[in-house]
Scaffold this motif. Structure first.
Motif, PDB file in Angstrom:
ATOM      1  N   GLY A 115       0.809  -1.203  -0.105  1.00  0.00           N
ATOM      2  CA  GLY A 115      -0.064   0.003   0.117  1.00  0.00           C
ATOM      3  C   GLY A 115       0.865   1.438   0.009  1.00  0.00           C
ATOM      4  O   GLY A 115       0.225   2.549   0.210  1.00  0.00           O
ATOM      5  N   MET A 116       2.216   1.156  -0.129  1.00  0.00           N
ATOM      6  CA  MET A 116       2.821   2.308  -0.089  1.00  0.00           C
ATOM      7  C   MET A 116       2.974   2.987  -1.431  1.00  0.00           C
ATOM      8  O   MET A 116       3.044   2.672  -2.422  1.00  0.00           O
ATOM      9  N   LEU A 117       2.932   4.280  -1.503  1.00  0.00           N
ATOM     10  CA  LEU A 117       2.629   5.141  -2.497  1.00  0.00           C
ATOM     11  C   LEU A 117       4.356   5.449  -2.989  1.00  0.00           C
ATOM     12  O   LEU A 117       4.916   6.035  -2.360  1.00  0.00           O
ATOM     13  N   LEU A 118       4.524   4.929  -4.170  1.00  0.00           N
ATOM     14  CA  LEU A 118       5.917   5.271  -4.687  1.00  0.00           C
ATOM     15  C   LEU A 118       6.086   6.167  -5.695  1.00  0.00           C
ATOM     16  O   LEU A 118       5.243   6.555  -6.399  1.00  0.00           O
ATOM     17  N   SER A 119       7.191   6.934  -5.426  1.00  0.00           N
ATOM     18  CA  SER A 119       7.829   8.164  -6.460  1.00  0.00           C
ATOM     19  C   SER A 119       9.211   7.765  -6.714  1.00  0.00           C
ATOM     20  O   SER A 119       9.546   6.799  -6.528  1.00  0.00           O
ATOM     21  N   ASP A 120       9.697   8.587  -7.902  1.00  0.00           N
ATOM     22  CA  ASP A 120      10.725   8.502  -8.228  1.00  0.00           C
ATOM     23  C   ASP A 120      11.826   8.563  -7.106  1.00  0.00           C
ATOM     24  O   ASP A 120      13.187   8.136  -7.124  1.00  0.00           O
ATOM     25  N   ARG A 121      11.635   9.464  -6.023  1.00  0.00           N
ATOM     26  CA  ARG A 121      12.291   9.562  -4.981  1.00  0.00           C
ATOM     27  C   ARG A 121      13.030   8.416  -4.247  1.00  0.00           C
ATOM     28  O   ARG A 121      14.146   8.125  -3.940  1.00  0.00           O
ATOM     29  N   ASP A 122      11.881   7.354  -4.238  1.00  0.00           N
ATOM     30  CA  ASP A 122      12.063   6.360  -3.495  1.00  0.00           C
ATOM     31  C   ASP A 122      13.186   5.445  -4.273  1.00  0.00           C
ATOM     32  O   ASP A 122      14.149   4.686  -3.708  1.00  0.00           O
ATOM     33  N   PHE A 123      12.799   5.380  -5.508  1.00  0.00           N
ATOM     34  CA  PHE A 123      13.728   4.465  -6.404  1.00  0.00           C
ATOM     35  C   PHE A 123      15.305   5.254  -6.263  1.00  0.00           C
ATOM     36  O   PHE A 123      16.254   4.327  -6.540  1.00  0.00           O
ATOM     37  N   LYS A 124      15.182   6.263  -6.484  1.00  0.00           N
ATOM     38  CA  LYS A 124      16.603   7.025  -6.399  1.00  0.00           C
ATOM     39  C   LYS A 124      17.399   6.981  -5.132  1.00  0.00           C
ATOM     40  O   LYS A 124      18.581   6.620  -5.115  1.00  0.00           O
ATOM     41  N   GLU A 125      16.816   7.071  -3.942  1.00  0.00           N
ATOM     42  CA  GLU A 125      17.236   6.699  -2.687  1.00  0.00           C
ATOM     43  C   GLU A 125      17.786   5.261  -2.571  1.00  0.00           C
ATOM     44  O   GLU A 125      18.794   4.983  -1.904  1.00  0.00           O
ATOM     45  N   GLU A 126      16.962   4.199  -3.130  1.00  0.00           N
ATOM     46  CA  GLU A 126      17.348   2.719  -3.194  1.00  0.00           C
ATOM     47  C   GLU A 126      18.614   2.748  -3.782  1.00  0.00           C
ATOM     48  O   GLU A 126      19.699   2.110  -3.476  1.00  0.00           O
ATOM     49  N   GLN A 127      18.717   3.279  -5.078  1.00  0.00           N
ATOM     50  CA  GLN A 127      19.929   3.154  -5.891  1.00  0.00           C
ATOM     51  C   GLN A 127      21.203   3.999  -5.170  1.00  0.00           C
ATOM     52  O   GLN A 127      22.273   3.341  -5.340  1.00  0.00           O
ATOM     53  N   ALA A 128      20.994   5.006  -4.544  1.00  0.00           N
ATOM     54  CA  ALA A 128      22.002   5.866  -3.928  1.00  0.00           C
ATOM     55  C   ALA A 128      22.676   5.033  -2.926  1.00  0.00           C
ATOM     56  O   ALA A 128      23.736   4.926  -2.433  1.00  0.00           O
ATOM     57  N   TYR A 129      21.530   4.328  -2.134  1.00  0.00           N
ATOM     58  CA  TYR A 129      22.184   3.290  -0.838  1.00  0.00           C
ATOM     59  C   TYR A 129      22.846   2.500  -1.445  1.00  0.00           C
ATOM     60  O   TYR A 129      24.052   2.203  -0.790  1.00  0.00           O
ATOM     61  N   HIS A 130      22.554   1.559  -2.316  1.00  0.00           N
ATOM     62  CA  HIS A 130      23.543   0.515  -2.978  1.00  0.00           C
ATOM     63  C   HIS A 130      24.837   1.138  -3.683  1.00  0.00           C
ATOM     64  O   HIS A 130      25.907   0.442  -3.415  1.00  0.00           O
ATOM     65  N   ILE A 131      24.858   2.184  -4.174  1.00  0.00           N
ATOM     66  CA  ILE A 131      25.786   2.873  -4.916  1.00  0.00           C
ATOM     67  C   ILE A 131      27.003   3.382  -3.582  1.00  0.00           C
ATOM     68  O   ILE A 131      28.100   3.088  -3.856  1.00  0.00           O
ATOM     69  N   GLU A 132      26.288   4.176  -2.757  1.00  0.00           N
ATOM     70  CA  GLU A 132      27.374   4.520  -2.043  1.00  0.00           C
ATOM     71  C   GLU A 132      27.869   3.493  -1.113  1.00  0.00           C
ATOM     72  O   GLU A 132      29.116   3.526  -0.421  1.00  0.00           O
ATOM     73  N   LYS A 133      27.119   2.376  -0.677  1.00  0.00           N
ATOM     74  CA  LYS A 133      27.806   1.411   0.109  1.00  0.00           C
ATOM     75  C   LYS A 133      28.771   0.449  -0.910  1.00  0.00           C
ATOM     76  O   LYS A 133      29.774   0.244  -0.023  1.00  0.00           O
TER      77      LYS A 133
END
Length: 342
Positions: free
Chosen positions: A30-48
């Motif tokens: 039921g979570m409303l997704l936006s481009d921000r959520d996907f960007k933050e997910e990519q940023a997390y894995h890239i930074e790690k």
């Protein structure tokens, strides 16, 4: 208050928790997704991934990225991989030609002092340049984006992909400026034997021992520092190129200067293989005073596939001959841990 509650209260009093800046997306139904959520997910894995590259591997050339002459003022950078100090992977898939002609097109500045005249005379025959490679990325693949609430004809375009790449740059000096470390433990041990004053008496053995114990305690008690030297724009040095100005051609290429390697398992296997490949026949021939040839029945040393077998071969060859330990020419030193010929 019960004993269980008292124990929990004690644990909370002695526990200190803090959180870092890394946040990953927590999805739920039921979570409303936006481009921000996907960007933050990519940023997390890239930074790690960048964090692991910086802390575990460091920076430098991993493999390949050689510099080869092609034509007079053109050199080729071969395919390979490098890591910069930010943790970015620099991947070169195909050979890249670099034209060094612009390096000679700029007229030199007119010398104004005798020192500059002497430097110009000594350097008139050749010029030295350094080649570095840096990470780059660019937004690509534009696609139409439909504006919510607008008509079907109201469209905007935005890039849908990020393409990773690299830039190769020519420098007048080596781009890899390593941090300056303070004196190491051996240097400090050596300083313990020097007089405190220029013409003062030399320290006694007890003073030297006490000084070295103090320095050793400092060294053993300090934590391992994290790598912190990293410019905003980092180029990994690939080597030095010497150009003959008069002949307008590449005179020499040196990969042993201005080039840092990542200390990887692949590098260790390569070094060991390069040093000991075929060494069985060489050592056997040297012992018998004849021309080197393969050791019959034993094959070759293969450190790449089986380093344990290769490492076991050395003490076996030195210590054992025909199933017997040689005691005449070999002395085993337990403290040092290797064999010494006498």
């Amino acid at each position: 208050m019960s004993e269980l509650m008292q124990e929990r209260r004690h644990n909370q009093d002695t526990l200190t928790c803090e959180y870092n800046t890394y946040r990953r997306t927590r999805y739920f139904h039921g979570m409303l997704l936006s481009d921000r959520d996907f960007k933050e997910e990519q940023a997390y894995h890239i930074e790690k991934r960048h964090l692991l590259n910086r802390m575990l591997h460091g920076w430098g050339v991993v493999c390949g990225l050689g510099i080869e002459p092609k034509r007079r003022l053109i050199v080729t950078v071969t395919p390979g991989l490098a890591l910069d100090c930010h943790g970015n992977e620099i991947v070169v898939c195909d050979p890249v030609d670099i034209d060094l002609t612009p390096c000679l097109s700029t007229p030199p500045r007119r010398p104004t002092t005798p020192q500059e005249c002497e430097a110009l005379e000594s350097a008139s025959g050749s010029k030295v340049f350094y080649i570095g490679i840096g990470y780059r990325e660019s937004a690509t693949a534009p696609v139409p984006a439909y504006v919510p609430g607008g008509s079907c004809n109201e469209k905007e375009c935005d890039h849908s992909r990020v393409t990773e790449g690299f830039c190769i740059k020519i420098f007048d000096q080596c781009p890899d400026q390593h941090p300056i470390f303070k004196d190491g433990l051996l240097k400090q041990f050596s300083d313990c034997t020097t007089p405190a004053q220029p013409n003062g008496p030399r320290p006694t053995e007890d003073e030297v021992r006490k000084c070295r114990e103090t320095e050793l305690d400092k060294f053993c008690q300090q934590p391992l520092p994290c790598p912190d030297w990293c410019p905003e724009e980092h180029y990994v040095g690939l080597g030095k190129v010497i150009i003959n100005v008069k002949e307008r051609c590449v005179e020499d290429i040196k990969l042993d200067e201005c080039r840092t390697y990542v200390l990887s398992a692949h590098l260790l296997k390569y070094l060991l293989s390069s040093l000991f490949a075929g060494a069985k026949g060489l050592f056997e021939s040297a012992k018998q005073g004849r021309t080197a040839e393969p050791w019959p029945g034993h094959g070759d040393i293969n450190l790449s596939h089986n380093p344990i077998e290769a490492c076991c071969w050395a003490p076996r060859y030195v210590l054992i001959e025909d199933g017997k330990i040689r005691r005449k020419n070999v002395v085993l030193t337990r403290d040092v841990g290797y064999a010494v010929d006498i």
